[in-house]
Write a protein that holds these residues in place. Structure first.
Motif, PDB file in Angstrom:
ATOM      1  N   MET A   1     -28.177 -45.432 -10.694  1.00 20.31           N
ATOM      2  CA  MET A   1     -27.701 -44.402 -11.619  1.00 20.31           C
ATOM      3  C   MET A   1     -26.782 -43.430 -10.877  1.00 20.31           C
ATOM      4  SD  MET A   1     -29.912 -41.591 -13.726  1.00 20.31           S
ATOM      5  CE  MET A   1     -31.007 -42.758 -14.521  1.00 20.31           C
ATOM      6  N   ALA A   2     -25.690 -43.054 -11.526  1.00 18.14           N
ATOM      7  CA  ALA A   2     -24.745 -42.123 -10.897  1.00 18.14           C
ATOM      8  C   ALA A   2     -25.427 -40.776 -10.640  1.00 18.14           C
ATOM      9  CB  ALA A   2     -23.543 -41.931 -11.817  1.00 18.14           C
ATOM     10  N   GLN A   3     -25.060 -40.181  -9.518  1.00 21.39           N
ATOM     11  CA  GLN A   3     -25.729 -38.934  -9.127  1.00 21.39           C
ATOM     12  C   GLN A   3     -24.745 -37.756  -9.212  1.00 21.39           C
ATOM     13  OE1 GLN A   3     -28.095 -39.233  -5.536  1.00 21.39           O
ATOM     14  NE2 GLN A   3     -28.119 -41.461  -5.792  1.00 21.39           N
ATOM     15  N   ILE A   4     -25.152 -36.756  -9.963  1.00 23.47           N
ATOM     16  CA  ILE A   4     -24.277 -35.608 -10.190  1.00 23.47           C
ATOM     17  C   ILE A   4     -23.930 -34.896  -8.878  1.00 23.47           C
ATOM     18  CG2 ILE A   4     -26.189 -34.030 -10.707  1.00 23.47           C
ATOM     19  CD1 ILE A   4     -22.812 -34.027 -12.524  1.00 23.47           C
ATOM     20  N   ARG A   5     -24.861 -34.917  -7.909  1.00 25.05           N
ATOM     21  CA  ARG A   5     -24.576 -34.225  -6.634  1.00 25.05           C
ATOM     22  C   ARG A   5     -23.531 -34.980  -5.823  1.00 25.05           C
ATOM     23  NH1 ARG A   5     -27.552 -36.536  -2.515  1.00 25.05           N
ATOM     24  NH2 ARG A   5     -29.086 -38.046  -3.236  1.00 25.05           N
ATOM     25  N   LYS A   6     -23.273 -36.248  -6.195  1.00 31.00           N
ATOM     26  CA  LYS A   6     -22.238 -37.022  -5.509  1.00 31.00           C
ATOM     27  C   LYS A   6     -20.968 -37.148  -6.360  1.00 31.00           C
ATOM     28  CE  LYS A   6     -25.362 -39.834  -2.723  1.00 31.00           C
ATOM     29  NZ  LYS A   6     -25.894 -41.186  -2.493  1.00 31.00           N
ATOM     30  N   ARG A   7     -20.906 -36.348  -7.386  1.00 32.02           N
ATOM     31  CA  ARG A   7     -19.760 -36.371  -8.309  1.00 32.02           C
ATOM     32  C   ARG A   7     -18.467 -36.142  -7.533  1.00 32.02           C
ATOM     33  NH1 ARG A   7     -16.820 -32.771 -11.235  1.00 32.02           N
ATOM     34  NH2 ARG A   7     -16.575 -33.138 -13.466  1.00 32.02           N
ATOM     35  N   LEU A   8     -17.476 -37.005  -7.758  1.00 35.27           N
ATOM     36  CA  LEU A   8     -16.198 -36.849  -7.068  1.00 35.27           C
ATOM     37  C   LEU A   8     -15.469 -35.614  -7.604  1.00 35.27           C
ATOM     38  CD1 LEU A   8     -15.042 -40.604  -7.086  1.00 35.27           C
ATOM     39  CD2 LEU A   8     -15.815 -39.286  -5.110  1.00 35.27           C
ATOM     40  N   LEU A  62     -19.194 -47.512 -18.420  1.00 30.99           N
ATOM     41  CA  LEU A  62     -20.421 -47.124 -17.706  1.00 30.99           C
ATOM     42  C   LEU A  62     -21.335 -48.335 -17.518  1.00 30.99           C
ATOM     43  CD1 LEU A  62     -22.497 -43.927 -18.446  1.00 30.99           C
ATOM     44  CD2 LEU A  62     -23.634 -46.137 -18.296  1.00 30.99           C
ATOM     45  N   VAL A  63     -21.468 -49.130 -18.552  1.00 30.64           N
ATOM     46  CA  VAL A  63     -22.345 -50.302 -18.499  1.00 30.64           C
ATOM     47  C   VAL A  63     -21.758 -51.397 -17.608  1.00 30.64           C
ATOM     48  CG1 VAL A  63     -23.267 -52.189 -19.917  1.00 30.64           C
ATOM     49  CG2 VAL A  63     -23.405 -49.840 -20.730  1.00 30.64           C
ATOM     50  N   ALA A  64     -20.447 -51.558 -17.669  1.00 27.83           N
ATOM     51  CA  ALA A  64     -19.806 -52.635 -16.906  1.00 27.83           C
ATOM     52  C   ALA A  64     -19.739 -52.331 -15.415  1.00 27.83           C
ATOM     53  CB  ALA A  64     -18.390 -52.872 -17.434  1.00 27.83           C
ATOM     54  N   CYS A  65     -19.740 -51.075 -15.047  1.00 28.99           N
ATOM     55  CA  CYS A  65     -19.558 -50.675 -13.644  1.00 28.99           C
ATOM     56  C   CYS A  65     -20.577 -51.388 -12.739  1.00 28.99           C
ATOM     57  CB  CYS A  65     -19.712 -49.163 -13.526  1.00 28.99           C
ATOM     58  SG  CYS A  65     -19.612 -48.580 -11.815  1.00 28.99           S
ATOM     59  N   PRO A  66     -20.107 -52.061 -11.683  1.00 28.25           N
ATOM     60  CA  PRO A  66     -21.026 -52.847 -10.846  1.00 28.25           C
ATOM     61  C   PRO A  66     -21.954 -52.001  -9.981  1.00 28.25           C
ATOM     62  CG  PRO A  66     -18.832 -52.831  -9.870  1.00 28.25           C
ATOM     63  CD  PRO A  66     -18.707 -52.177 -11.225  1.00 28.25           C
ATOM     64  N   THR A  67     -21.564 -50.754  -9.750  1.00 29.33           N
ATOM     65  CA  THR A  67     -22.318 -49.924  -8.814  1.00 29.33           C
ATOM     66  C   THR A  67     -23.015 -48.741  -9.489  1.00 29.33           C
ATOM     67  OG1 THR A  67     -20.151 -48.922  -8.378  1.00 29.33           O
ATOM     68  CG2 THR A  67     -20.992 -50.459  -6.725  1.00 29.33           C
ATOM     69  N   ALA A  68     -23.027 -48.751 -10.802  1.00 26.66           N
ATOM     70  CA  ALA A  68     -23.626 -47.638 -11.558  1.00 26.66           C
ATOM     71  C   ALA A  68     -23.074 -46.301 -11.069  1.00 26.66           C
ATOM     72  CB  ALA A  68     -25.155 -47.676 -11.456  1.00 26.66           C
ATOM     73  N   SER A  69     -21.763 -46.274 -10.883  1.00 33.98           N
ATOM     74  CA  SER A  69     -21.117 -45.063 -10.354  1.00 33.98           C
ATOM     75  C   SER A  69     -20.682 -44.102 -11.443  1.00 33.98           C
ATOM     76  CB  SER A  69     -19.870 -45.467  -9.542  1.00 33.98           C
ATOM     77  OG  SER A  69     -20.198 -46.368  -8.533  1.00 33.98           O
ATOM     78  N   ILE A  70     -20.794 -44.515 -12.701  1.00 35.09           N
ATOM     79  CA  ILE A  70     -20.374 -43.661 -13.816  1.00 35.09           C
ATOM     80  C   ILE A  70     -21.608 -43.056 -14.467  1.00 35.09           C
ATOM     81  CG2 ILE A  70     -19.157 -43.595 -16.030  1.00 35.09           C
ATOM     82  CD1 ILE A  70     -17.614 -46.108 -15.084  1.00 35.09           C
ATOM     83  N   GLY A  71     -21.572 -41.755 -14.655  1.00 31.19           N
ATOM     84  CA  GLY A  71     -22.714 -41.089 -15.272  1.00 31.19           C
ATOM     85  C   GLY A  71     -22.269 -40.065 -16.299  1.00 31.19           C
ATOM     86  N   THR A  72     -23.271 -39.511 -16.989  1.00 28.98           N
ATOM     87  CA  THR A  72     -23.007 -38.411 -17.928  1.00 28.98           C
ATOM     88  C   THR A  72     -23.934 -37.252 -17.573  1.00 28.98           C
ATOM     89  OG1 THR A  72     -24.635 -39.257 -19.517  1.00 28.98           O
ATOM     90  CG2 THR A  72     -22.356 -39.950 -19.831  1.00 28.98           C
ATOM     91  N   THR A  73     -23.419 -36.064 -17.726  1.00 27.16           N
ATOM     92  CA  THR A  73     -24.245 -34.890 -17.421  1.00 27.16           C
ATOM     93  C   THR A  73     -25.370 -34.738 -18.429  1.00 27.16           C
ATOM     94  OG1 THR A  73     -22.679 -33.589 -18.691  1.00 27.16           O
ATOM     95  CG2 THR A  73     -22.375 -33.626 -16.302  1.00 27.16           C
ATOM     96  N   THR A  74     -25.189 -35.307 -19.619  1.00 23.29           N
ATOM     97  CA  THR A  74     -26.182 -35.162 -20.685  1.00 23.29           C
ATOM     98  C   THR A  74     -27.235 -36.271 -20.666  1.00 23.29           C
ATOM     99  OG1 THR A  74     -24.705 -36.432 -22.090  1.00 23.29           O
ATOM    100  CG2 THR A  74     -24.567 -34.031 -22.271  1.00 23.29           C
ATOM    101  N   HIS A  75     -26.993 -37.313 -19.841  1.00 21.14           N
ATOM    102  CA  HIS A  75     -27.881 -38.495 -19.812  1.00 21.14           C
ATOM    103  C   HIS A  75     -28.068 -39.098 -21.199  1.00 21.14           C
ATOM    104  CE1 HIS A  75     -28.665 -37.513 -15.677  1.00 21.14           C
ATOM    105  NE2 HIS A  75     -29.107 -36.325 -16.013  1.00 21.14           N
ATOM    106  N   ARG A  76     -27.001 -39.035 -21.974  1.00 19.47           N
ATOM    107  CA  ARG A  76     -27.041 -39.632 -23.312  1.00 19.47           C
ATOM    108  C   ARG A  76     -27.263 -41.134 -23.228  1.00 19.47           C
ATOM    109  NH1 ARG A  76     -22.435 -38.616 -27.628  1.00 19.47           N
ATOM    110  NH2 ARG A  76     -21.253 -37.557 -26.006  1.00 19.47           N
ATOM    111  N   SER A  77     -27.876 -41.710 -24.238  1.00 18.70           N
ATOM    112  CA  SER A  77     -28.106 -43.152 -24.252  1.00 18.70           C
ATOM    113  C   SER A  77     -26.779 -43.910 -24.235  1.00 18.70           C
ATOM    114  CB  SER A  77     -28.882 -43.548 -25.510  1.00 18.70           C
ATOM    115  OG  SER A  77     -28.824 -44.949 -25.679  1.00 18.70           O
TER     116      SER A  77
END
Ligand code: SF4
Length: 291
Positions: A1-8, A62-77
């Motif tokens: 899961m993408a991590q907000i603290r590692k947000r580019l 987000l789903v296709a990303c191989p490294t789960a590098s895409i996230g949302t701040t809201t953690h929406r489904s």
């Protein structure tokens, strides 16, 4: 899961972001070009989704990303993104999404054919993810797996075991060591079915092979792709692991074939008139000979 603290830091403010684990595979930029860009060596969100269509594409990325590098701040489904795959590309060919880090995000495809025509063909391997596997089951399962080359095979063994389907791979890419059921030898083209032609294309790797479907769609692995920058077909010399001379020779062989679509593992997909594709291929070949 993408991590907000590692947000580019290159991401614009807002819900969607890319974190530092991005491997620059290009999938998000192809799937959701309205939101993701290449800022140099990695991707970031340059514009937050502005409407339901863009939101849907962002979730697909987000789903296709191989490294789960895409996230949302809201953690929406991300359910809509999950349910979108496999997504239709052309005719009866689907892009599987769910790319795998083991294949550096290579794209895998599903050809959907009725059982009487030999059943479905999985071209290279996506991530073995439960929602995708379930969807593929609903679409008729997998009767055959075509593996273009050693780098894009990811979870092939899991798919083969789950769907009880034979895999086809070339001996030049250690097909035997991979436990593949049907091992291809030599460089002669080989029909796999009435509408499926296997064409060995050594170069990128020793055992690289492409698949031509219905004289319309060329599954080109890492041999050939569309370049958005050049707006023509291209091959990648900087990632040619075996022989550029061989890859150029293999490219020349493709001039004998007719196709309207190029669906690669890496690089952009493209469709057009067969005559135009032929001209692009000739241009690509000429450039390869100069390089
Ligand atoms: S899909 Fe993921 S790994 Fe690939 S470029 Fe986008 S964020 Fe990076």
């Amino acid at each position: 899961m993408a991590q907000i603290r590692k947000r580019l830091t290159e991401n614009v403010a807002g819900e969607f972001f890319v974190d530092a684990s991005c491997i620059d595979c290009d999938a998000c930029r192809q799937i959701a070009p309205a939101s993701f860009r290449d800022h140099g060596g990695q991707s970031s969100v340059f514009r937050q989704p502005q409407n339901p269509g863009e939101l849907h594409r962002a979730f697909m990325a987000l789903v296709a990303c191989p490294t789960a590098s895409i996230g949302t701040t809201t953690h929406r489904s991300a359910r809509t993104g999950v349910e979108a795959f496999p997504v239709l590309v052309a005719h009866d060919v689907y892009f599987c999404g769910f790319t795998s880090q083991a294949s550096f995000g290579a794209w895998a495809y599903l050809i959907v054919r009725p059982q009487e025509r030999g059943g479905n063909v999985l071209v290279d391997s996506p991530r073995f993810s439960a929602p995708l596997v379930k969807r593929i089951e609903e679409m008729g399962g997998v009767s055959l797996m075509f593996l273009s080359h050693r780098d894009d095979i990811a979870d092939h063994a899991k798919f083969a075991a789950h769907f009880h389907c034979p895999r086809v791979m070339h001996e030049g890419d250690a097909a035997i060591a991979h436990g593949v059921e049907r091992v291809i030898t030599g460089t002669a083209p080989l029909p796999l079915d009435d509408d499926l032609q296997l064409i060995p294309t050594p170069g990128h790797t020793r055992g690289h092979q492409v698949l031509l479907y219905q004289d319309k769609i060329l599954f080109s692995g890492d041999h050939l792709a569309w370049s958005a920058e050049r707006e023509t077909l291209t091959a990648f010399r900087d990632v040619c692991w075996y022989s550029w001379t061989e890859q150029t020779r293999s490219m020349e062989k493709l001039l004998a074939y007719h196709f309207e679509w190029v669906l690669p593992g890496h690089g952009r997909i493209h469709g057009g008139m067969a005559d135009d594709m032929h001209e692009h291929l000739k241009r690509c070949l000429a450039r390869m000979k100069r390089e």
